[in-house]
Design a protein around this motif. Sequence first.
Motif, mmCIF file in Angstrom:
data_model
loop_
_atom_site.group_PDB
_atom_site.id
_atom_site.type_symbol
_atom_site.label_atom_id
_atom_site.label_comp_id
_atom_site.label_asym_id
_atom_site.label_seq_id
_atom_site.Cartn_x
_atom_site.Cartn_y
_atom_site.Cartn_z
ATOM 1 N N UNK A 86 10.683 63.303 58.416
ATOM 2 C CA UNK A 86 11.355 64.578 58.681
ATOM 3 C C UNK A 86 11.112 65.051 60.109
ATOM 4 N N UNK A 87 9.864 64.967 60.567
ATOM 5 C CA UNK A 87 9.567 65.378 61.943
ATOM 6 C C UNK A 87 10.271 64.477 62.953
ATOM 7 N N UNK A 88 10.268 63.182 62.696
ATOM 8 C CA UNK A 88 10.934 62.248 63.613
ATOM 9 C C UNK A 88 12.434 62.518 63.656
ATOM 10 N N UNK A 89 13.036 62.780 62.508
ATOM 11 C CA UNK A 89 14.472 63.065 62.471
ATOM 12 C C UNK A 89 14.782 64.371 63.204
ATOM 13 N N UNK A 90 13.966 65.376 62.977
ATOM 14 C CA UNK A 90 14.179 66.665 63.659
ATOM 15 C C UNK A 90 14.010 66.507 65.170
ATOM 16 N N UNK A 91 13.001 65.774 65.573
ATOM 17 C CA UNK A 91 12.793 65.549 66.999
ATOM 18 C C UNK A 91 13.933 64.767 67.613
ATOM 19 N N UNK B 259 -0.448 75.325 55.323
ATOM 20 C CA UNK B 259 0.498 74.534 54.530
ATOM 21 C C UNK B 259 1.918 74.468 55.091
ATOM 22 N N UNK B 260 2.324 75.448 55.859
ATOM 23 C CA UNK B 260 3.697 75.450 56.389
ATOM 24 C C UNK B 260 3.830 74.735 57.731
ATOM 25 N N UNK B 261 2.708 74.432 58.374
ATOM 26 C CA UNK B 261 2.749 73.873 59.733
ATOM 27 C C UNK B 261 2.637 72.343 59.688
ATOM 28 N N UNK B 262 3.758 71.695 59.434
ATOM 29 C CA UNK B 262 3.784 70.233 59.316
ATOM 30 C C UNK B 262 3.412 69.551 60.628
ATOM 31 N N UNK B 263 3.812 70.132 61.759
ATOM 32 C CA UNK B 263 3.481 69.517 63.051
ATOM 33 C C UNK B 263 1.972 69.513 63.281
ATOM 34 N N UNK B 264 1.299 70.586 62.937
ATOM 35 C CA UNK B 264 -0.158 70.638 63.077
ATOM 36 C C UNK B 264 -0.823 69.615 62.157
ATOM 37 N N UNK C 47 2.984 59.142 70.680
ATOM 38 C CA UNK C 47 3.774 59.839 69.651
ATOM 39 C C UNK C 47 4.827 60.802 70.198
ATOM 40 N N UNK C 48 4.780 61.106 71.485
ATOM 41 C CA UNK C 48 5.672 62.140 72.048
ATOM 42 C C UNK C 48 7.145 61.904 71.730
ATOM 43 N N UNK C 49 7.668 60.737 72.034
ATOM 44 C CA UNK C 49 9.109 60.511 71.846
ATOM 45 C C UNK C 49 9.493 60.484 70.367
ATOM 46 N N UNK C 50 8.556 60.120 69.505
ATOM 47 C CA UNK C 50 8.846 60.040 68.074
ATOM 48 C C UNK C 50 8.684 61.393 67.373
ATOM 49 N N UNK C 51 7.600 62.100 67.673
ATOM 50 C CA UNK C 51 7.250 63.304 66.918
ATOM 51 C C UNK C 51 7.407 64.609 67.690
ATOM 52 N N UNK C 52 7.691 64.527 68.980
ATOM 53 C CA UNK C 52 7.986 65.737 69.738
ATOM 54 C C UNK C 52 6.851 66.251 70.600
ATOM 55 N N UNK C 53 7.213 67.209 71.444
ATOM 56 C CA UNK C 53 6.286 67.766 72.429
ATOM 57 C C UNK C 53 5.134 68.538 71.805
ATOM 58 N N UNK D 123 18.624 64.910 71.189
ATOM 59 C CA UNK D 123 20.051 64.653 71.428
ATOM 60 C C UNK D 123 20.754 65.882 71.978
ATOM 61 N N UNK D 124 20.211 67.077 71.702
ATOM 62 C CA UNK D 124 20.815 68.321 72.174
ATOM 63 C C UNK D 124 20.505 68.547 73.649
ATOM 64 N N UNK D 125 19.329 68.123 74.082
ATOM 65 C CA UNK D 125 18.915 68.357 75.486
ATOM 66 C C UNK D 125 19.839 67.730 76.494
#
Length: 149
Positions: A137-142, A48-53, A82-88, A147-149
Motif C-alpha cells: 500500500x505504501x509503495x503504491x501510494x508513493x 496504530x494509524x501511522x503506517x509510515x512510522x 527505501x526512498x524511491x519505493x516507500x517515499x520521503x 507520478x504527480x510530481x
Amino acid sequence: MELRSVEELMDLLYACRGAFDAPGLRSGRVDLHQHALRTAALLRRSRPADKELQVAGLVHAIGLLLRPGERAAHADCAADAVRSLLGERVAGLVRGHAPATGLADDDLLRLRQAVEEALIAGFDGGVLEDWRTVLELLAARNSRLGAVD
C-alpha cells in the motif's frame, strides 16, 4: 542500492534472519530480523494509524545488511535504499533514527524509543508476511505521488 519492489524489500528483510548486530555491550547480539519485527510491532501498538512510522521501524536496520561493517552509515544506506519505493517520509525517519543525526521531532523520538525497546524486548514481533500488504500500500501510494510530481 535502491530497492525497486516490495518483493526485493521482503527478500532483504527475510535475509536479516540469522544476521546479527552487536550494537553495544548493554544489549549484546541482536537478530536483525526479530529486532525489525519487534520495532514495527511496538510502533503499531503506540501509533496504530501511522503506517509510515511503523514501516520505518521495520526497515530501519537494513543498512547493516546492505553495508556490513559500516555501522556509522547504516541509517543513510537504509534511507537511500527505501526512498524511491516507500517515499520521503519513511526515508527521512529511517535516516534520522540514529541518535547521531541530532534530529528530534516527535515521530523520530518515538521511532528511537521503539528501536531501543526492541533491543531488550523479549516478545514475539509476529511474522514478516503480515507486513506485505502495508508495504504494498505504501509503495503504491508513493508510486502515485511520484507520478504527480
